[in-house]
Design a protein around this motif. Structure first.
Motif, PDB file in Angstrom:
ATOM      1  N   GLY A   6      16.322   5.486  -2.569  1.00 31.91           N
ATOM      2  CA  GLY A   6      15.844   5.749  -1.215  1.00 31.91           C
ATOM      3  C   GLY A   6      14.321   5.733  -1.156  1.00 31.91           C
ATOM      4  N   ALA A   7      13.706   6.431  -2.092  1.00 30.89           N
ATOM      5  CA  ALA A   7      12.233   6.496  -2.120  1.00 30.89           C
ATOM      6  C   ALA A   7      11.652   5.113  -2.368  1.00 30.89           C
ATOM      7  CB  ALA A   7      11.776   7.464  -3.207  1.00 30.89           C
ATOM      8  N   PHE A   8      12.295   4.358  -3.254  1.00 31.99           N
ATOM      9  CA  PHE A   8      11.806   3.011  -3.580  1.00 31.99           C
ATOM     10  C   PHE A   8      11.848   2.108  -2.341  1.00 31.99           C
ATOM     11  CE2 PHE A   8      12.959  -1.348  -4.983  1.00 31.99           C
ATOM     12  CZ  PHE A   8      11.761  -1.677  -5.612  1.00 31.99           C
ATOM     13  N   ASN A   9      13.013   2.052  -1.696  1.00 27.10           N
ATOM     14  CA  ASN A   9      13.132   1.188  -0.517  1.00 27.10           C
ATOM     15  C   ASN A   9      12.194   1.623   0.597  1.00 27.10           C
ATOM     16  OD1 ASN A   9      15.056  -0.557  -1.583  1.00 27.10           O
ATOM     17  ND2 ASN A   9      16.725   0.827  -1.053  1.00 27.10           N
ATOM     18  N   GLY A  10      12.108   2.929   0.797  1.00 25.51           N
ATOM     19  CA  GLY A  10      11.223   3.437   1.838  1.00 25.51           C
ATOM     20  C   GLY A  10       9.765   3.118   1.549  1.00 25.51           C
ATOM     21  N   ALA A  11       9.354   3.332   0.311  1.00 24.77           N
ATOM     22  CA  ALA A  11       7.948   3.108  -0.052  1.00 24.77           C
ATOM     23  C   ALA A  11       7.615   1.623   0.009  1.00 24.77           C
ATOM     24  CB  ALA A  11       7.671   3.654  -1.450  1.00 24.77           C
ATOM     25  N   ARG A  12       8.584   0.793  -0.381  1.00 27.01           N
ATOM     26  CA  ARG A  12       8.319  -0.645  -0.350  1.00 27.01           C
ATOM     27  C   ARG A  12       8.157  -1.131   1.083  1.00 27.01           C
ATOM     28  NH1 ARG A  12      12.283  -4.642  -3.319  1.00 27.01           N
ATOM     29  NH2 ARG A  12      13.498  -3.757  -1.624  1.00 27.01           N
ATOM     30  N   GLY A  13       8.808  -0.442   2.002  1.00 36.54           N
ATOM     31  CA  GLY A  13       8.700  -0.833   3.406  1.00 36.54           C
ATOM     32  C   GLY A  13       7.475  -0.254   4.106  1.00 36.54           C
ATOM     33  N   SER A  14       6.646   0.463   3.375  1.00 41.71           N
ATOM     34  CA  SER A  14       5.481   1.053   4.044  1.00 41.71           C
ATOM     35  C   SER A  14       4.513  -0.052   4.443  1.00 41.71           C
ATOM     36  CB  SER A  14       4.805   2.091   3.148  1.00 41.71           C
ATOM     37  OG  SER A  14       4.152   1.463   2.076  1.00 41.71           O
ATOM     38  N   GLU A  15       3.942   0.091   5.631  1.00 42.05           N
ATOM     39  CA  GLU A  15       3.190  -1.011   6.218  1.00 42.05           C
ATOM     40  C   GLU A  15       1.802  -1.154   5.618  1.00 42.05           C
ATOM     41  OE1 GLU A  15       3.338  -1.635  10.545  1.00 42.05           O
ATOM     42  OE2 GLU A  15       4.659   0.103  10.509  1.00 42.05           O
ATOM     43  N   GLN A  16       1.471  -2.395   5.326  1.00 42.32           N
ATOM     44  CA  GLN A  16       0.152  -2.705   4.771  1.00 42.32           C
ATOM     45  C   GLN A  16      -0.977  -2.209   5.669  1.00 42.32           C
ATOM     46  OE1 GLN A  16      -0.882  -5.120   1.766  1.00 42.32           O
ATOM     47  NE2 GLN A  16      -2.227  -3.425   2.277  1.00 42.32           N
ATOM     48  N   VAL A  17      -0.822  -2.409   6.995  1.00 40.33           N
ATOM     49  CA  VAL A  17      -1.928  -2.028   7.887  1.00 40.33           C
ATOM     50  C   VAL A  17      -2.156  -0.517   7.907  1.00 40.33           C
ATOM     51  CG1 VAL A  17      -1.903  -4.042   9.416  1.00 40.33           C
ATOM     52  CG2 VAL A  17      -0.403  -2.108   9.899  1.00 40.33           C
ATOM     53  N   LEU A  18      -1.100   0.258   7.629  1.00 42.97           N
ATOM     54  CA  LEU A  18      -1.302   1.713   7.577  1.00 42.97           C
ATOM     55  C   LEU A  18      -2.141   2.080   6.352  1.00 42.97           C
ATOM     56  CD1 LEU A  18       2.076   3.330   8.648  1.00 42.97           C
ATOM     57  CD2 LEU A  18       0.077   2.775  10.002  1.00 42.97           C
ATOM     58  N   VAL A  19      -1.855   1.423   5.246  1.00 42.74           N
ATOM     59  CA  VAL A  19      -2.650   1.661   4.039  1.00 42.74           C
ATOM     60  C   VAL A  19      -4.096   1.235   4.300  1.00 42.74           C
ATOM     61  CG1 VAL A  19      -2.950   1.022   1.616  1.00 42.74           C
ATOM     62  CG2 VAL A  19      -0.655   1.370   2.526  1.00 42.74           C
ATOM     63  N   TRP A  20      -4.249   0.086   4.923  1.00 44.21           N
ATOM     64  CA  TRP A  20      -5.596  -0.403   5.229  1.00 44.21           C
ATOM     65  C   TRP A  20      -6.336   0.559   6.165  1.00 44.21           C
ATOM     66  CZ3 TRP A  20      -4.895  -6.416   6.175  1.00 44.21           C
ATOM     67  CH2 TRP A  20      -4.661  -7.026   4.940  1.00 44.21           C
ATOM     68  N   SER A  21      -5.624   1.049   7.163  1.00 47.16           N
ATOM     69  CA  SER A  21      -6.240   2.005   8.088  1.00 47.16           C
ATOM     70  C   SER A  21      -6.788   3.201   7.330  1.00 47.16           C
ATOM     71  CB  SER A  21      -5.210   2.505   9.105  1.00 47.16           C
ATOM     72  OG  SER A  21      -5.044   1.571  10.123  1.00 47.16           O
ATOM     73  N   ALA A  22      -5.940   3.754   6.462  1.00 49.08           N
ATOM     74  CA  ALA A  22      -6.357   4.927   5.696  1.00 49.08           C
ATOM     75  C   ALA A  22      -7.557   4.588   4.810  1.00 49.08           C
ATOM     76  CB  ALA A  22      -5.194   5.442   4.841  1.00 49.08           C
ATOM     77  N   ARG A  23      -7.501   3.422   4.187  1.00 48.82           N
ATOM     78  CA  ARG A  23      -8.604   3.015   3.311  1.00 48.82           C
ATOM     79  C   ARG A  23      -9.901   2.885   4.103  1.00 48.82           C
ATOM     80  NH1 ARG A  23      -9.968   2.435  -1.000  1.00 48.82           N
ATOM     81  NH2 ARG A  23      -9.767   0.351  -1.839  1.00 48.82           N
ATOM     82  N   SER A  24      -9.799   2.294   5.311  1.00 49.94           N
ATOM     83  CA  SER A  24     -11.021   2.074   6.095  1.00 49.94           C
ATOM     84  C   SER A  24     -11.585   3.384   6.623  1.00 49.94           C
ATOM     85  CB  SER A  24     -10.757   1.112   7.254  1.00 49.94           C
ATOM     86  OG  SER A  24     -10.100   1.782   8.293  1.00 49.94           O
ATOM     87  N   MET A  25     -10.767   4.433   6.606  1.00 47.85           N
ATOM     88  CA  MET A  25     -11.287   5.731   7.047  1.00 47.85           C
ATOM     89  C   MET A  25     -11.713   6.586   5.862  1.00 47.85           C
ATOM     90  SD  MET A  25      -9.061   6.720  10.390  1.00 47.85           S
ATOM     91  CE  MET A  25      -7.479   6.143   9.837  1.00 47.85           C
ATOM     92  N   GLY A  26     -11.750   5.980   4.698  1.00 44.35           N
ATOM     93  CA  GLY A  26     -12.352   6.670   3.561  1.00 44.35           C
ATOM     94  C   GLY A  26     -11.380   7.196   2.513  1.00 44.35           C
ATOM     95  N   ALA A  27     -10.076   6.882   2.649  1.00 44.99           N
ATOM     96  CA  ALA A  27      -9.133   7.345   1.640  1.00 44.99           C
ATOM     97  C   ALA A  27      -9.204   6.435   0.410  1.00 44.99           C
ATOM     98  CB  ALA A  27      -7.714   7.348   2.204  1.00 44.99           C
ATOM     99  N   SER A  28      -9.129   7.024  -0.772  1.00 45.49           N
ATOM    100  CA  SER A  28      -9.104   6.211  -1.988  1.00 45.49           C
ATOM    101  C   SER A  28      -7.722   5.569  -2.110  1.00 45.49           C
ATOM    102  CB  SER A  28      -9.375   7.079  -3.211  1.00 45.49           C
ATOM    103  OG  SER A  28      -8.296   7.970  -3.403  1.00 45.49           O
TER     104      SER A  28
END
Lengths: 264, 247
Positions: B135-157
């Motif tokens: 469940g965690a694997f499928n869910g994590a794999r489906g996490s959206e790239q743009v959400l990660v990018w958003s977080a990164r652009s706001m200063g998250a490592s």
């Protein structure tokens, strides 16, 4: 515009490597300089790599060749000096409007009170007072994009990257958001790179419009589009319509080329 | 309240039917003791404290095993989705062990850890981990790239986005996996206690059955069923709360 360029894109190419299939040259030899506090629009047929260009400036993708400098510093990754707004909002769905706007402020390690007041200020600015505790799933498209804009503006980036931010909105909401964006930009000018495929939107918002060629994306032309935007019914004025036609002719050529080519 | 009564009316009817069948002598009272007699035994077991003690030790084992499965399985699933080498190393192992009937591990865990709590906890951990991992694997794999990018652009490592974006994105599917694991934990708990244990509800069922106290045995079986039902209901309520951000 020598000397005052804030963003210098110098002969940048990007190879898109899909998980399966062969690599595609998305951008080829793109050079562009953007001045501080300039509003620039990037226009082109779909698949021309205009979003890719934005992601390169954002530091999300590595460039194959060439360099991108912001304030003289080489871009090697994302940073809070370059805020981004995506077409599909990219809000954290598990966070409320307030928590979304607070996210970047927490990363800046601001004191709690300042975080709260700044978040509220930007929520008010985009007209979402009263929706602070709503989740994105409870908001309309326009409200989601307002939240995303507030979230990005709250961290006060020097540069605002916008990837077809109004592309997913209905026509009325879109035109409202366009004039709101201009308002916000006039009050606190930032360097804006605004990617769109809507010619009228580009001409209306930007001081310069960069027209890109069909894939592989190159800079085909840069058109000055300075109008006095306080003129009522600018959309209907002769010079505006002429400019839209001029830019539209450039884009049309490329769109036709893109259609003739088989999609990979 | 009234609608809840109505909803569970079939259960009362079933109990009445049970009582009637047993009292009428169609089946012998040993095979199916009358429902009221089972209820009486249940109160006796409660008063004697046997039920409490054994339920407590069962719940401890189930809870610990499940907790380990959630923490280890969830972490593993997210890491598999996030980092290719982990996936390459773990996915063949996960694939081989997923279809294995976990009850086959009962003798193995007893051999390793003996008759006590340890072997049950290990069994439940091993048996319940994979649904959580997947469940965690499928869910994590489906996490959206743009959400990660958003977080990164706001200063998250990059590492920080794992906690801020990937994990919450994985949560809905991971919680589904945990629900499966919860049901599975009861199966493994009772069967392992039936086979080798000196305490626990499964042990009590086996003990009472072997001693011929069928009414008491039924009382314990009903207790297990009820605990399973309550656990699932409570879990669903918690999940609905955690996922209230969804439409």
């Amino acid at each position: 515009m020598s000397g005052t360029a804030q963003i210098v894109i110098d002969r940048v190419s990007h190879l898109y490597r899909p998980p399966r299939g062969r690599a595609v040259l998305a951008l080829e030899d793109v050079s562009l300089e953007v001045r501080e506090r300039e509003f620039i629009a990037v226009l082109g047929p779909s698949g021309c790599g205009k979003s890719t260009l934005l992601y390169l400036v954002g530091g999300f993708l590595p460039s194959e060749n060439g360099t991108i400098r912001v304030d003289g510093k080489l871009v090697t990754g994302p940073g809070p000096d370059r805020g981004i707004v995506f077409q599909h909002f990219a809000l954290f769905p598990w966070k409320t409007v307030r928590a979304n706007v607070l996210y970047g402020l927490e990363k800046l390690r601001l004191p709690r009170e300042e975080r709260e007041s700044r978040a509220q200020k930007f929520i008010d600015m985009v007209g979402l007072r009263g929706f602070e505790d709503s989740y994105p799933s409870q908001l309309s498209g326009g409200m989601k994009q307002r939240t995303a804009i507030a979230r990005t503006l709250a961290i006060d980036p020097a540069i605002l990257l916008m990837d077809e931010p109004f592309g997913a909105l209905d026509a009325q909401t879109r035109s409202l958001m366009q004039s709101e964006l201009l308002d916000i930009w006039r009050r606190s000018p930032k360097t804006v790179i605004f990617v769109t495929h809507d010619v009228q939107e580009a001409v209306y918002l930007a001081g310069r419009v960069v027209v890109m060629s069909a894939r592989p994306g190159r800079v085909k032309a840069i058109v000055d589009t300075n109008f006095d935007r306080s003129v009522p019914h600018l959309f209907k004025s002769g010079p505006f319509i002429e400019k839209v036609d001029e830019v539209w002719a450039l884009v049309r050529e490329e769109a036709l080329k893109a259609q003739e080519r088989p999609q990979p | 309240m009234k609608s809840a009564m109505l909803r569970y009316l079939p259960l009362f009817l079933l109990a009445a039917l049970w009582e009637a069948v047993s009292r009428s002598g169609i089946v012998s009272a040993d095979t199916l003791p009358p429902f009221t007699q089972v209820l009486n035994s249940w109160f006796d077991l409660m008063k004697g404290g046997d039920l409490w003690e054994n339920a407590a030790s069962s719940l401890y084992r189930g809870g610990m095993g499940l907790l380990l499965a959630i923490v280890v399985g969830g972490t593993l699933g997210v890491l598999m989705a996030w980092w290719r080498p982990v996936n390459a190393a773990m996915s063949p192992i996960v694939e081989i062990f997923y279809p294995l009937p976990k009850s086959a591990l009962i003798p193995v865990t007893v051999l390793w850890l003996g008759f006590g709590d340890g072997s049950k906890i290990l069994l439940i951990f091993l048996g319940c981990m994979l649904p959580v991992t997947l469940g965690a694997f499928n869910g994590a794999r489906g996490s959206e790239q743009v959400l990660v990018w958003s977080a990164r652009s706001m200063g998250a490592s990059r590492l920080r986005t794992l906690w801020d974006v990937v994990l919450p994105s994985a949560l809905p599917e991971m919680l589904n996996g945990i629900r499966t694991a919860l049901a599975l934990s009861f199966v493994l708990l009772v069967s392992s206690e039936l086979i080798v244990a000196r305490s626990g509800l499964g042990y009590l069922i086996g003990f009472l059955g072997a001693g011929g106290s069928y009414d008491a045995m039924f009382a314990v079986v009903l207790t297990v069923a009820f605990l399973g039902f309550v656990a699932d209901r409570v879990y669903q309520a918690v999940v609905n709360r955690v996922l209230q951000w969804r439409e």
